[in-house]
Enzyme design. Structure first.
Site, PDB file in Angstrom:
ATOM      1  N   GLU B  71     -14.121  -6.555 -14.296  1.00  0.00           N
ATOM      2  CA  GLU B  71     -12.983  -5.799 -13.751  1.00  0.00           C
ATOM      3  C   GLU B  71     -11.724  -6.025 -14.571  1.00  0.00           C
ATOM      4  OE1 GLU B  71     -15.079  -7.537 -11.861  1.00  0.00           O
ATOM      5  OE2 GLU B  71     -15.844  -6.157 -10.309  1.00  0.00           O
ATOM      6  N   PHE B 133     -17.950 -10.718   4.700  1.00  0.00           N
ATOM      7  CA  PHE B 133     -18.505 -10.870   3.358  1.00  0.00           C
ATOM      8  C   PHE B 133     -17.706 -10.025   2.362  1.00  0.00           C
ATOM      9  CE2 PHE B 133     -21.559  -9.379   0.073  1.00  0.00           C
ATOM     10  CZ  PHE B 133     -21.706 -10.599  -0.576  1.00  0.00           C
TER      11      PHE B 133
END
Ligand SMILES: Cc1ncc(C[n+]2csc(CCOP(=O)(O)OP(=O)(O)O)c2C)c(N)n1
Lengths: 161, 581
Positions: B71, B133
């Protein structure tokens, strides 16, 4: 010269705005002494009143940095104008029956109010400018303050402005 | 060269196609909205929280999506795209770790006022706040490093939010805007009505036009000045004000320095140009600032790398500060004549009545004398490659015409010093944050924005290893960036500080264990070349230029070279270490 400044900030009533404003103060090294937030006269907008300590440059930077936030609509330096500022405090003070008349005396002089009575304590509510509340607290200290909470200052410009 | 870059497809025709109102999902709304904003390519990385968005992108060909390998690579590429094009850079990442991997890149763009729209996924709305999560409060995390951010709560808001985000990112003082989209919002359906109206927001009204009275004051001050000087920064480039600046200098004949981010905003060959000021700036620029009686700062923010010790900065000067961001004025240096406005607009208005600074002839002569006496210089060698020589080679062979991106360190300063920029948006570097790992991926973005130009990415051997995985992108998409590695085997800039400030105590700067960069390139399917002397250097570089695709060229240079001049911390900028000239 450092002074205490009171600024009013009109903001969009969006989630996270308080975090944006207070976060800006923190990371730019501006000190917040008190901050109050609530509805404003216009639906969808909130008004924050922030008391901060700093010099003139500081104050100018605070204003300019606040204006950079997209959710900030107006910043007003209240302390540069005639204003009325008030805060509210609740003081839970130890009060065995023999002390009560004395405490009531203080409460009356300050035009405060007793808003709860316990067997060994009273809750006193006082409204006024910061100095008045400080003074009241000083006077009640000798009796033993069990709990104290203050709202922080909210303020407005006097008159029609 | 251009045929090799993945085709960029956003066209008026396509945009028309997406204009009709329809009930579609949030994900489709996102794609269509991006297209309507003129987006040609996005850099991204998928994950659970953005799977609806990636599903909508399946087979979608109306803009290009580049799958980076990290990223961080995606956001630096989007940043390079934006800096080199002036358009908004776009990147997409998933929630949690995907989003937090963007943080360095968001901060980098924020510090240098680069327009980005950063899209992150988030867990479904009902799970937000539960430590679900891959949940991270990315709007909270990035609040101090974004111009603005949105957490989308309702799919109905999405078209408006995207439209606003692009407007905010690329107007006023530009910057990154984050849009966090919970997974259920990207799945929800609603009637999409394209947003084409100009954005109006009550709390956001950048001040474009300056106050006329202040402009008159400046015109007057120029007429009275004996030692006027211009300090021009990134704002010149970002506002598209370079031509107006050129005209301003032509009319006033005031000497001019450009900051690190302002390089390219004024042609470096010009007689009145004195180079970059500050910590590693020219003798001339620093002396000129210190001795000027009128300092006109245009679209620059008095960064501490430029000013050195603040009390003692430009002590005799009346300060003029022109900036789109009112908060910059008076932040570091008090302005005698503050001018809030868009740099281009301000300069164009000024040019209507500004005149030559007639009292400054002796000053101009003084500047020319400094320029001649103290140019950048280094001791060349016939046995080892000098990094400065390598940059000069790149400059000469490309006639200053390439787009150059750099990483951070000594090579960055040498590139700024020895490459001669003559056009805006040809120089892509992380100035404010000084982000290692930025140089190479930002070149990928710059090349995507400019398929027909030569893009050179100059890196240190340290920083190259922070995002080298993006070599895969170059190979797969045939992005013909020339990736230069100035290999001095150490963290050079840190070595320099340790030598000069920490008494030669070289603590943890040895990069032993670096890969064989030629083999690393080859492992990704990219051509790799190495040079260890001038002859090899000339040959390898020519081969790189002649090769149509991406090439890594490693120049093995001397380890001990330092960047001079240097102003150490706590000194005023005229107190410079000049090195052994
Ligand atoms: C992400 C990041 N980490 C650390 C630094 C501190 N830093 C600045 S320059 C530098 C050395 C860079 O070394 P190299 O990439 O080899 O380039 P050189 O200075 O040798 O040209 C370091 C570690 C930084 N700027 N960015």
């Amino acid at each position: 010269m450092t002074t205490k400044n009171t600024i009013a900030v009109l903001v969009n009533d969006h989630p996270g705005v308080l975090q944006r404003v207070s976060g800006l103060f923190g990371r730019r090294g501006f000190n917040i002494e008190s901050i109050t937030v609530g509805q404003s006269e216009e639906v969808g907008l909130s008004r924050m009143v922030i008391v901060t300590v700093g010099d003139e440059n500081n104050l100018e930077q605070i204003e300019k940095q606040l204006y950079k936030l997209v959710d900030v609509i107006k910043v007003i330096d209240l302390s540069s104008k005639p204003m009325v500022a008030r805060e509210l405090a609740m003081i839970k003070v130890k009060a065995e029956p023999p002390q009560r008349p004395e405490i009531m005396g203080v409460v009356e002089t300050f035009r405060a109010a007793v808003i709860d009575v316990g067997t060994t304590s009273l809750i006193v509510q006082v409204i006024g400018d910061t100095e008045k509340i400080d003074a009241m607290i000083e006077l009640l200290k000798p009796y033993g303050i069990r709990e104290l909470t203050r709202t922080g200052v909210t303020a407005m410009i006097r008159g029609n402005a | 060269m251009s045929a090799q870059i993945p085709e960029v497809r956003s066209t008026d025709e396509l945009r028309q196609k997406w204009m009709k109102p329809e009930v579609i999902t949030g994900s489709e709304i996102l794609l269509r909205s991006l297209l309507l904003e003129g987006v040609e390519c996005v850099f991204g990385y998928p994950g659970g929280a953005v799977l609806y968005i990636y599903d909508a992108m399946y087979g979608f060909k109306d803009f290009k999506h580049v799958l980076t390998r990290h990223e961080q690579g995606a956001i630096h590429a989007a940043d390079g795209y934006a800096r080199a094009s002036g358009k908004v850079g776009v990147c997409i990442a998933t929630s949690g770790p995907g989003a937090t991997n963007l943080v360095t890149g968001i901060a980098t763009a924020y510090m240098d006022s680069v327009p980005l729209v950063v899209i992150t996924g988030n867990v479904v709305s009902s799970l937000i706040g539960t430590d679900a999560f891959q949940e991270a409060d990315i709007t909270g995390i990035t609040m101090p490093i974004t111009k603005h951010s949105y957490l989308v709560r309702d799919v109905e808001d999405l078209p408006r939010i995207i439209h606003e985000a692009f407007h905010i990112a690329n107007t006023g003082r530009k910057g990154p805007v984050l849009i966090d989209i919970p997974k259920d919002v990207s799945a929800a359906q609603t009637l999409f009505v394209p947003q084409t109206e100009p954005v109006t927001m009550r709390g956001y009204n950048p001040n474009v036009l300056p106050n006329k009275i202040q402009l008159d004051k400046l015109t007057q001050a120029i007429a009275e000045a004996e030692r006027p000087f211009i300090l021009a920064g990134g704002g010149v480039v970002y506002s598209g004000g370079h031509e107006a600046l050129y005209e301003f200098v032509r009319k006033t004949e005031i000497p001019i320095a450009t900051t690190l981010l302002g390089l390219g905003g004024f042609p470096s060959g010009h007689e009145l140009w004195t180079g970059m000021p500050g910590m590693h700036g020219t003798y001339t620029s620093n002396q000129a600032i210190q001795q000027s009686d009128l300092l006109i700062c245009i679209g620059a923010r008095f960064d501490d790398r430029v000013t050195g010790k603040l009390d003692g900065f430009a002590p005799q000067a009346k300060i003029v500060h022109i900036d789109i961001d009112p908060a910059e004025i008076g932040k570091n240096v008090a302005a005698d004549i503050p001018i809030v406005g868009d740099v281009k607009a301000v300069l164009e208005l000024l040019n209507q009545d500004v005149k030559r600074a007639d009292l400054a002839d002796a000053w101009r002569a003084q500047i020319q004398q400094w320029k001649a006496a103290k140019p950048f210089s280094y001791k060349d060698s016939e046995t080892v490659l000098k990094p400065q020589w390598v940059i000069e080679l790149l400059d000469k062979t490309t006639k200053g015409g390439a787009i150059v991106t750099t990483d951070v360190g000594q090579h960055q300063m040498w590139a700024a010093q020895y490459y001669k920029f003559n056009q805006p948006r040809s120089w892509v570097t992380s100035g404010g944050l000084g982000t290692m790992g930025f140089g190479f991926p930002s070149a990928i973005g710059a090349q995507m924005a400019n398929p027909d130009r030569l893009v050179i990415s100059i890196n240190g051997d340290g920083g190259m290893q922070m995002c080298s995985q993006e070599l895969a992108i170059c190979a797969i998409n045939n992005i013909p960036v020339k990736i230069v590695i100035i290999n001095n085997q150490v963290l050079g800039m840190v070595r320099q500080w340790q030598e000069l400030i920490y008494n030669n105590r070289y603590s943890h700067i040895d990069l032993a264990g670096s890969p064989d960069f030629v083999k690393l390139a080859e492992a990704y399917g990219v051509k790799g070349l190495r040079a260890t002397n001038k002859e090899e250097a000339r040959r390898a570089w020519q081969e790189a230029l002649d090769t149509p695709g991406p090439v890594v060229v490693e120049f093995v240079v001397s380890k001990e070279e330092n960047v001079y001049p240097m102003v150490t911390q706590g000194s005023t900028i005229d107190q410079m270490l000049m090195g052994d000239e």
